[in-house]
Design a protein around this motif. Structure first.
Motif, PDB file in Angstrom:
ATOM      1  N   GLN A  14       0.760  -1.002   0.113  1.00 10.27           N
ATOM      2  CA  GLN A  14       0.069   0.091   0.113  1.00 10.27           C
ATOM      3  C   GLN A  14       0.868   1.427  -0.085  1.00 10.27           C
ATOM      4  OE1 GLN A  14      -2.811  -0.547   3.156  1.00 10.27           O
ATOM      5  NE2 GLN A  14      -4.157   1.099   2.627  1.00 10.27           N
ATOM      6  N   HIS A  15       0.335   2.349  -0.733  1.00 12.94           N
ATOM      7  CA  HIS A  15       1.243   3.498  -0.978  1.00 12.94           C
ATOM      8  C   HIS A  15       0.287   4.469  -0.503  1.00 12.94           C
ATOM      9  CE1 HIS A  15       3.884   0.928  -3.490  1.00 12.94           C
ATOM     10  NE2 HIS A  15       4.764   1.997  -3.144  1.00 12.94           N
ATOM     11  N   HIS A  16       1.105   5.748  -0.115  1.00 10.21           N
ATOM     12  CA  HIS A  16       0.556   7.048   0.409  1.00 10.21           C
ATOM     13  C   HIS A  16       1.565   8.087  -0.138  1.00 10.21           C
ATOM     14  CE1 HIS A  16      -2.110  10.069   1.935  1.00 10.21           C
ATOM     15  NE2 HIS A  16      -1.189  10.442   2.622  1.00 10.21           N
ATOM     16  N   LEU A  20       5.771   3.754   0.387  1.00 15.54           N
ATOM     17  CA  LEU A  20       5.023   2.699   0.989  1.00 15.54           C
ATOM     18  C   LEU A  20       4.481   3.391   2.264  1.00 15.54           C
ATOM     19  CD1 LEU A  20       7.729  -0.046   0.744  1.00 15.54           C
ATOM     20  CD2 LEU A  20       5.432   0.249  -0.545  1.00 15.54           C
ATOM     21  N   LEU A  21       3.116   2.842   2.631  1.00 11.22           N
ATOM     22  CA  LEU A  21       2.497   3.578   3.771  1.00 11.22           C
ATOM     23  C   LEU A  21       3.098   3.328   5.085  1.00 11.22           C
ATOM     24  CD1 LEU A  21      -0.003   5.055   4.692  1.00 11.22           C
ATOM     25  CD2 LEU A  21      -1.370   2.886   4.335  1.00 11.22           C
ATOM     26  N   SER A  38       7.729   1.096  15.183  1.00  5.42           N
ATOM     27  CA  SER A  38       8.317  -0.057  14.265  1.00  5.42           C
ATOM     28  C   SER A  38       7.366  -0.555  13.399  1.00  5.42           C
ATOM     29  CB  SER A  38       8.676  -1.093  15.473  1.00  5.42           C
ATOM     30  OG  SER A  38       9.740  -0.623  16.367  1.00  5.42           O
ATOM     31  N   ALA A  39       7.752  -1.216  12.275  1.00  3.91           N
ATOM     32  CA  ALA A  39       6.938  -1.911  11.431  1.00  3.91           C
ATOM     33  C   ALA A  39       7.336  -3.402  11.655  1.00  3.91           C
ATOM     34  CB  ALA A  39       7.174  -1.427   9.982  1.00  3.91           C
ATOM     35  N   PHE A  40       6.497  -4.394  11.673  1.00  2.00           N
ATOM     36  CA  PHE A  40       6.635  -5.643  11.513  1.00  2.00           C
ATOM     37  C   PHE A  40       5.594  -6.426  10.541  1.00  2.00           C
ATOM     38  CE2 PHE A  40       6.498  -3.982  16.020  1.00  2.00           C
ATOM     39  CZ  PHE A  40       7.679  -4.271  16.385  1.00  2.00           C
ATOM     40  N   ALA A  65       0.194  -8.226   5.517  1.00  2.00           N
ATOM     41  CA  ALA A  65      -0.168  -7.078   6.377  1.00  2.00           C
ATOM     42  C   ALA A  65       1.372  -6.806   6.986  1.00  2.00           C
ATOM     43  CB  ALA A  65      -1.006  -7.504   7.476  1.00  2.00           C
ATOM     44  N   VAL A  66       1.337  -5.613   7.330  1.00  2.00           N
ATOM     45  CA  VAL A  66       2.478  -4.901   8.263  1.00  2.00           C
ATOM     46  C   VAL A  66       1.761  -4.334   9.158  1.00  2.00           C
ATOM     47  CG1 VAL A  66       4.254  -3.268   8.032  1.00  2.00           C
ATOM     48  CG2 VAL A  66       4.027  -4.675   6.114  1.00  2.00           C
ATOM     49  N   ALA A  67       2.084  -4.518  10.440  1.00  2.00           N
ATOM     50  CA  ALA A  67       1.895  -3.761  11.687  1.00  2.00           C
ATOM     51  C   ALA A  67       2.605  -2.514  11.977  1.00  2.00           C
ATOM     52  CB  ALA A  67       1.492  -4.529  12.886  1.00  2.00           C
TER      53      ALA A  67
END
Length: 105
Positions: A14-16, A20-21, A38-40, A65-67
């Motif tokens: 996903q982008h914004h 990358l978002l 942090s991104a997981f 998914a990325v959290a």
């Protein structure tokens, strides 16, 4: 110390605003001078359509998914949610209060 965990769930592709978002969310946290984020990346999961997504050797375009998680005070969480809302982005998130601290040596 009482803090808030604010976790956003986004797609890894996903982008914004041209990036990358999950990276955009982390940069937003930096601009708001949050203490960290942090991104997981998930290794497997399914969403509202019930289709299982897994990372495989041959899979090139990820759909996992990325959290993106921030452990911050309540006022910072409200500022971050307001900043995301101002961008008119529809994101799933969870927020909950936790006890946090640092162990002593």
């Amino acid at each position: 110390m009482q803090t808030v965990v604010l976790r956003f769930y986004v797609s890894e592709k996903q982008h914004h605003q041209g990036e990358l978002l999950y990276e955009w969310l982390l940069r937003l946290g930096q601009r708001l001078e949050l203490p960290g984020g942090s991104a997981f990346r998930a290794i497997a999961g399914f969403g509202k359509h019930g289709r299982l997504h897994e990372e495989t050797f041959f899979e090139l375009a990820g759909e996992l998914a990325v959290a993106v998680e921030f452990i911050i005070d309540e006022q910072s969480a409200e500022r971050l949610l307001a900043a995301v809302g101002a961008e008119k982005i529809k994101l799933n998130y969870v927020s909950y209060t936790v006890e946090s601290g640092t162990t002593r040596i």
